[in-house]
Structures are given as structure tokens and as C-alpha cells.
Design a protein around this motif. Structure first.
Motif, PDB file in Angstrom:
ATOM      1  N   GLN A   1       0.839  -1.191   0.000  1.00 10.83           N
ATOM      2  CA  GLN A   1       0.000   0.000   0.000  1.00 10.83           C
ATOM      3  C   GLN A   1       0.882   1.252   0.000  1.00 10.83           C
ATOM      4  OE1 GLN A   1      -2.781  -0.220   3.244  1.00 10.83           O
ATOM      5  NE2 GLN A   1      -3.723  -2.092   2.482  1.00 10.83           N
ATOM      6  N   PRO A   2       0.325   2.412  -0.354  1.00  8.19           N
ATOM      7  CA  PRO A   2       1.118   3.646  -0.362  1.00  8.19           C
ATOM      8  C   PRO A   2       1.833   3.852   0.973  1.00  8.19           C
ATOM      9  CG  PRO A   2      -1.029   4.033  -1.321  1.00  8.19           C
ATOM     10  CD  PRO A   2      -1.060   2.636  -0.747  1.00  8.19           C
ATOM     11  N   GLY A   3       3.092   4.185   0.877  1.00  8.50           N
ATOM     12  CA  GLY A   3       3.896   4.367   2.083  1.00  8.50           C
ATOM     13  C   GLY A   3       4.520   3.068   2.577  1.00  8.50           C
ATOM     14  N   TYR A   4       4.069   1.945   2.035  1.00  7.03           N
ATOM     15  CA  TYR A   4       4.600   0.625   2.394  1.00  7.03           C
ATOM     16  C   TYR A   4       4.895  -0.119   1.100  1.00  7.03           C
ATOM     17  CZ  TYR A   4       2.755   1.746   6.959  1.00  7.03           C
ATOM     18  OH  TYR A   4       2.500   2.364   8.155  1.00  7.03           O
ATOM     19  N   PRO A   5       5.970   0.255   0.404  1.00  8.52           N
ATOM     20  CA  PRO A   5       6.225  -0.312  -0.927  1.00  8.52           C
ATOM     21  C   PRO A   5       6.601  -1.790  -0.910  1.00  8.52           C
ATOM     22  CG  PRO A   5       8.070   1.025  -0.227  1.00  8.52           C
ATOM     23  CD  PRO A   5       6.982   1.219   0.810  1.00  8.52           C
ATOM     24  N   ASP A   6       7.021  -2.340   0.216  1.00  3.42           N
ATOM     25  CA  ASP A   6       7.400  -3.754   0.253  1.00  3.42           C
ATOM     26  C   ASP A   6       6.138  -4.600   0.101  1.00  3.42           C
ATOM     27  OD1 ASP A   6       8.567  -6.189   0.625  1.00  3.42           O
ATOM     28  OD2 ASP A   6       9.154  -5.847   2.707  1.00  3.42           O
ATOM     29  N   ILE A   7       6.099  -5.420  -0.937  1.00  2.00           N
ATOM     30  CA  ILE A   7       4.899  -6.232  -1.170  1.00  2.00           C
ATOM     31  C   ILE A   7       5.000  -7.612  -0.539  1.00  2.00           C
ATOM     32  CG2 ILE A   7       4.277  -5.040  -3.306  1.00  2.00           C
ATOM     33  CD1 ILE A   7       5.380  -7.547  -4.790  1.00  2.00           C
ATOM     34  N   THR A   8       6.098  -7.908   0.147  1.00  2.00           N
ATOM     35  CA  THR A   8       6.237  -9.215   0.765  1.00  2.00           C
ATOM     36  C   THR A   8       5.399  -9.300   2.036  1.00  2.00           C
ATOM     37  OG1 THR A   8       8.191  -8.477   1.974  1.00  2.00           O
ATOM     38  CG2 THR A   8       8.559  -9.571  -0.147  1.00  2.00           C
ATOM     39  N   VAL A   9       4.943 -10.477   2.312  1.00  2.00           N
ATOM     40  CA  VAL A   9       4.096 -10.701   3.496  1.00  2.00           C
ATOM     41  C   VAL A   9       4.696 -11.842   4.322  1.00  2.00           C
ATOM     42  CG1 VAL A   9       1.937  -9.750   2.601  1.00  2.00           C
ATOM     43  CG2 VAL A   9       2.538 -12.104   2.075  1.00  2.00           C
ATOM     44  N   HIS A  10       5.847 -11.587   4.875  1.00  6.43           N
ATOM     45  CA  HIS A  10       6.518 -12.609   5.676  1.00  6.43           C
ATOM     46  C   HIS A  10       5.724 -12.884   6.943  1.00  6.43           C
ATOM     47  CE1 HIS A  10      10.044 -12.213   3.140  1.00  6.43           C
ATOM     48  NE2 HIS A  10       9.993 -10.895   3.313  1.00  6.43           N
ATOM     49  N   PRO A  11       5.401 -14.150   7.200  1.00  8.05           N
ATOM     50  CA  PRO A  11       4.763 -14.456   8.485  1.00  8.05           C
ATOM     51  C   PRO A  11       5.724 -14.115   9.621  1.00  8.05           C
ATOM     52  CG  PRO A  11       4.592 -16.317   6.986  1.00  8.05           C
ATOM     53  CD  PRO A  11       5.544 -15.334   6.361  1.00  8.05           C
ATOM     54  N   ARG A  12       5.198 -13.562  10.673  1.00 10.05           N
ATOM     55  CA  ARG A  12       6.018 -13.240  11.845  1.00 10.05           C
ATOM     56  C   ARG A  12       5.211 -13.579  13.084  1.00 10.05           C
ATOM     57  NH1 ARG A  12       5.136  -7.172  10.274  1.00 10.05           N
ATOM     58  NH2 ARG A  12       3.273  -6.796  11.510  1.00 10.05           N
ATOM     59  N   GLN A  13       5.895 -13.590  14.187  1.00  3.39           N
ATOM     60  CA  GLN A  13       5.286 -13.975  15.465  1.00  3.39           C
ATOM     61  C   GLN A  13       4.555 -15.318  15.313  1.00  3.39           C
ATOM     62  OE1 GLN A  13       3.018 -10.744  17.151  1.00  3.39           O
ATOM     63  NE2 GLN A  13       4.753  -9.349  17.096  1.00  3.39           N
ATOM     64  N   ILE A  14       5.256 -16.279  14.726  1.00  2.00           N
ATOM     65  CA  ILE A  14       4.677 -17.617  14.531  1.00  2.00           C
ATOM     66  C   ILE A  14       4.579 -18.305  15.886  1.00  2.00           C
ATOM     67  CG2 ILE A  14       4.988 -19.860  13.408  1.00  2.00           C
ATOM     68  CD1 ILE A  14       6.617 -18.357  11.239  1.00  2.00           C
ATOM     69  N   ARG A  15       3.449 -18.901  16.135  1.00  3.50           N
ATOM     70  CA  ARG A  15       3.220 -19.585  17.407  1.00  3.50           C
ATOM     71  C   ARG A  15       2.350 -20.809  17.172  1.00  3.50           C
ATOM     72  NH1 ARG A  15       0.853 -15.120  16.188  1.00  3.50           N
ATOM     73  NH2 ARG A  15      -1.377 -14.851  16.433  1.00  3.50           N
ATOM     74  N   TYR A  16       2.501 -21.787  18.017  1.00  2.37           N
ATOM     75  CA  TYR A  16       1.670 -22.981  17.895  1.00  2.37           C
ATOM     76  C   TYR A  16       1.093 -23.349  19.242  1.00  2.37           C
ATOM     77  CZ  TYR A  16       5.299 -25.971  19.950  1.00  2.37           C
ATOM     78  OH  TYR A  16       6.206 -26.544  20.810  1.00  2.37           O
ATOM     79  N   THR A  17      -0.036 -24.032  19.193  1.00 10.41           N
ATOM     80  CA  THR A  17      -0.677 -24.571  20.382  1.00 10.41           C
ATOM     81  C   THR A  17      -0.961 -26.041  20.130  1.00 10.41           C
ATOM     82  OG1 THR A  17      -1.745 -22.446  20.838  1.00 10.41           O
ATOM     83  CG2 THR A  17      -2.671 -24.394  21.922  1.00 10.41           C
TER      84      THR A  17
END
Length: 176
Positions: free
Chosen positions: A115-131
Motif C-alpha cells: 500500500q502507499p507508504g509501504y512499498p514492500d509487497i512481501t508478506v513474511h509471516p512473523r510472530q509464529i506460534r503454535y498450540t
């Protein structure tokens, strides 16, 4: 289909047989592979692994049709599958009865990507957690032991926590 306790007995038998065979002769490395082909108006990706096919696609707001999960969602599913299998292997190895097992894996991705102001189009998962949700007559200490052993044994968790070198190449074919 058998229940998990029966499965764990069978899994332990196979595990012991594999260990015995490996003690006689070290097994050769297994080669595994997956092929992904992008096609069609939405660029769906057909993942082929052995005789299996999985479709992955982008959501409609990113020029796809939403015909399947996205790659980051598949990554979470792959991690969850590996955690579940690794946990069950540990339960079988340590003869711990398990009646039900569910693994939920969640993460966050930056919804502002591209989006405008956020030119990086990658969507790296972060704060991965499991239960892990475990139904078992085992004690909390036994389950905690299995979890620790699972975390050491799960190859996908290891890959995510301790990245390995990945080689890449491109083979270009001219098109008309």
C-alpha cells in the motif's frame, strides 16, 4: 480408521524396525521433491508432490481467485503437520498414550504490504506460534517432555529456527 493409541503401537513397531535396519547399514539419503507450476489467469500454483496435488492461489484483492491457501498459509500448515507427526513419533517412542491431538499454528502478516507508504509487497509471516491440544491420560510432565523432544525432532521447525543454505538456479526457455 484406527484410534491414535493403536496408531502409536504401529508407529513404535515401525520406528524400532527402522532403528534396527539403520544399525545394520546406514540408509542412503532419501531424495524428496515438489514441483510448482504457475498457470492460468490468476496465476494459481499447482504443487505436485509424488501423486498428490495442492492448489495455492492469491486472494481476489491480489489478482487471484482464492482457489486455495496462500504460500504463507501453507507454510503454517506444513509446520503444524510436522509438529503433530513429530509429537506422535515421540509419544510412540516413549510409549505415551495419546487419544487426540490437534496443532494450531498462527502468525501475523503485515496487511499494509504494497500500500502507499509501504512499498514492500512481501508478506513474511512473523510472530509464529503454535498450540498443541492433547487428550491423554499422561501427566503434564510427560506431555512437556514429549513437547521438548518434538521441538528437537521436527525438521520443519528446525528449518525455520535454523535456516539452511538453499541453492537456486534459473533455466530460461525462450518463448515466441
Amino acid at each position: 480408521m484406527s484410534n491414535l493409541r493403536e496408531y502409536l503401537v504401529q508407529k513404535r513397531e515401525r520406528l524400532l524396525a527402522k532403528r534396527a535396519a539403520a544399525a545394520e547399514k546406514a540408509p542412503d539419503p532419501l531424495q524428496i521433491s515438489a514441483t510448482v507450476r504457475a498457470e492460468g489467469r490468476s496465476g494459481i500454483r499447482r504443487i505436485r508432490i509424488r501423486d498428490y496435488q495442492i492448489i495455492t492461489d492469491s486472494p481476489a484483492d491480489f489478482a487471484g481467485y482464492g482457489l486455495g491457501p496462500t504460500a504463507p498459509e501453507l507454510q503454517l500448515g506444513t509446520l503444524g503437520s510436522c509438529l503433530a507427526h513429530s509429537f506422535l513419533i515421540q509419544a510412540a517412542d516413549h510409549e505415551t498414550p495419546i487419544d487426540a491431538l490437534e496443532v494450531e499454528v498462527a502468525a501475523e502478516i503485515d496487511a499494509r504490504a504494497g500500500q502507499p507508504g509501504y512499498p514492500d509487497i512481501t508478506v513474511h509471516p512473523r510472530q509464529i506460534r503454535y498450540t498443541l491440544r492433547v487428550e491423554s491420560p499422561a501427566s503434564a510432565e510427560q506431555i512437556a517432555f514429549l513437547q521438548a523432544a518434538m521441538e528437537k525432532a521436527c525438521p520443519i521447525l528446525s528449518l525455520l529456527r535454523n535456516p539452511h543454505k538453499i541453492d537456486g538456479s534459473v533455466e530460461l526457455t525462450a518463448s515466441t
